[in-house]
Design an enzyme around this catalytic site. Sequence first.
Site, PDB file in Angstrom:
ATOM      1  N   TYR A  78       0.813  -1.194  -0.008  1.00 24.77           N
ATOM      2  CA  TYR A  78       0.111  -0.018   0.004  1.00 24.77           C
ATOM      3  C   TYR A  78       0.897   1.392   0.093  1.00 24.77           C
ATOM      4  O   TYR A  78       0.191   2.494   0.017  1.00 24.77           O
ATOM      5  CB  TYR A  78      -0.965  -0.009   1.283  1.00 24.77           C
ATOM      6  CG  TYR A  78      -1.557  -1.071   1.383  1.00 24.77           C
ATOM      7  CD1 TYR A  78      -3.115  -1.008   0.451  1.00 24.77           C
ATOM      8  CD2 TYR A  78      -1.483  -2.451   2.260  1.00 24.77           C
ATOM      9  CE1 TYR A  78      -3.930  -2.026   0.600  1.00 24.77           C
ATOM     10  CE2 TYR A  78      -2.561  -3.341   2.240  1.00 24.77           C
ATOM     11  CZ  TYR A  78      -3.519  -3.293   1.621  1.00 24.77           C
ATOM     12  OH  TYR A  78      -4.453  -4.421   1.565  1.00 24.77           O
ATOM     13  N   TYR A  88      -4.492  -0.617   9.840  1.00 24.30           N
ATOM     14  CA  TYR A  88      -5.222  -0.622   8.716  1.00 24.30           C
ATOM     15  C   TYR A  88      -6.188   0.616   8.831  1.00 24.30           C
ATOM     16  O   TYR A  88      -6.649   0.911  10.029  1.00 24.30           O
ATOM     17  CB  TYR A  88      -6.160  -1.794   8.196  1.00 24.30           C
ATOM     18  CG  TYR A  88      -4.929  -2.861   7.529  1.00 24.30           C
ATOM     19  CD1 TYR A  88      -4.593  -2.944   6.234  1.00 24.30           C
ATOM     20  CD2 TYR A  88      -4.660  -3.803   8.491  1.00 24.30           C
ATOM     21  CE1 TYR A  88      -3.664  -3.727   5.800  1.00 24.30           C
ATOM     22  CE2 TYR A  88      -3.714  -4.886   7.917  1.00 24.30           C
ATOM     23  CZ  TYR A  88      -3.343  -4.597   6.683  1.00 24.30           C
ATOM     24  OH  TYR A  88      -2.294  -5.604   6.191  1.00 24.30           O
ATOM     25  N   ASN A 107     -13.022   6.468   6.090  1.00 28.21           N
ATOM     26  CA  ASN A 107     -13.036   5.455   7.181  1.00 28.21           C
ATOM     27  C   ASN A 107     -12.196   5.846   8.625  1.00 28.21           C
ATOM     28  O   ASN A 107     -12.443   5.332   9.428  1.00 28.21           O
ATOM     29  CB  ASN A 107     -12.806   4.040   6.702  1.00 28.21           C
ATOM     30  CG  ASN A 107     -14.092   3.755   5.929  1.00 28.21           C
ATOM     31  OD1 ASN A 107     -15.448   3.937   6.267  1.00 28.21           O
ATOM     32  ND2 ASN A 107     -13.841   2.561   4.951  1.00 28.21           N
ATOM     33  N   ASN A 142      -9.406   1.376   8.779  1.00 28.12           N
ATOM     34  CA  ASN A 142     -10.673   1.576   9.271  1.00 28.12           C
ATOM     35  C   ASN A 142     -10.512   1.476  10.983  1.00 28.12           C
ATOM     36  O   ASN A 142     -11.424   1.757  11.429  1.00 28.12           O
ATOM     37  CB  ASN A 142     -11.461   0.319   8.800  1.00 28.12           C
ATOM     38  CG  ASN A 142     -11.816   0.237   7.311  1.00 28.12           C
ATOM     39  OD1 ASN A 142     -11.474   1.213   6.683  1.00 28.12           O
ATOM     40  ND2 ASN A 142     -12.494  -0.625   6.730  1.00 28.12           N
ATOM     41  N   HIS A 176      -4.457   6.625  -1.033  1.00 27.48           N
ATOM     42  CA  HIS A 176      -4.825   6.528   0.085  1.00 27.48           C
ATOM     43  C   HIS A 176      -3.668   6.739   1.404  1.00 27.48           C
ATOM     44  O   HIS A 176      -4.014   7.034   2.678  1.00 27.48           O
ATOM     45  CB  HIS A 176      -5.662   5.150   0.618  1.00 27.48           C
ATOM     46  CG  HIS A 176      -6.767   5.175   1.334  1.00 27.48           C
ATOM     47  ND1 HIS A 176      -7.435   6.354   1.531  1.00 27.48           N
ATOM     48  CD2 HIS A 176      -7.431   4.263   1.902  1.00 27.48           C
ATOM     49  CE1 HIS A 176      -8.540   6.216   2.124  1.00 27.48           C
ATOM     50  NE2 HIS A 176      -8.476   4.965   2.591  1.00 27.48           N
TER      51      HIS A 176
END
Length: 203
Positions: free
Chosen positions: A14, A64, A112, A66, A19
């Site tokens: 990632y 992560y 989120n 969320n 993001h």
Amino acid sequence: MRLFVGLGNPGARYAANRHNIGFMALDAVARRHRAAPWRRKFQGEASEAVIGTERVLLLKPETYMNESGRAVAEAQRFYKIALDDVVVFHDELDLAPAKVRVKKGGGNAGHNGLRSITAQCGNEYWRVRLGIGHPGDKALVHAYVLNDFAKAERPWVDDLCDALADHAALLAAGEDANFQNRIHLALQGRGWDDVKRVGDKQA
């Protein structure tokens, strides 16, 4: 003490995603201000730096996106940091690429990571909204934010992170309006005030 939080997802998979621009921003701040080595703490990677005259805890949650709020809440409790001293760097679909806005409180705009922080800590923390643009269709958003920045986008991303690091002392001192203005002028000076140059078709 202030708490600067960068939002993103952990791991090499990632690292270059849109993001993850919050992680990129915090890494740039850490490098510029000679922060202590990153260490595993508060369910993430943490470091400390003196930015301007302020002692600042830097945090990249590794829960992560969320579940980012769990890491932020743990660090906030440990150091007894007031919510007003928490600053979160995050990607913002509703801003054109290379645009930056600073605000306190407000909605989560479907993000989120912000939703998790608000649920765990409350709403009245500062947000540094880092524009990444919108793909134009809601159905494309998930893939858009979890894809890497295109090669053509990297110059403005690098310039944005450099500007954030250059002027982080203003943010640490609570001069949010001055900070935002300095970022705008820095990016304008690099030619990023023309949204067409960075592929934003919404403006």
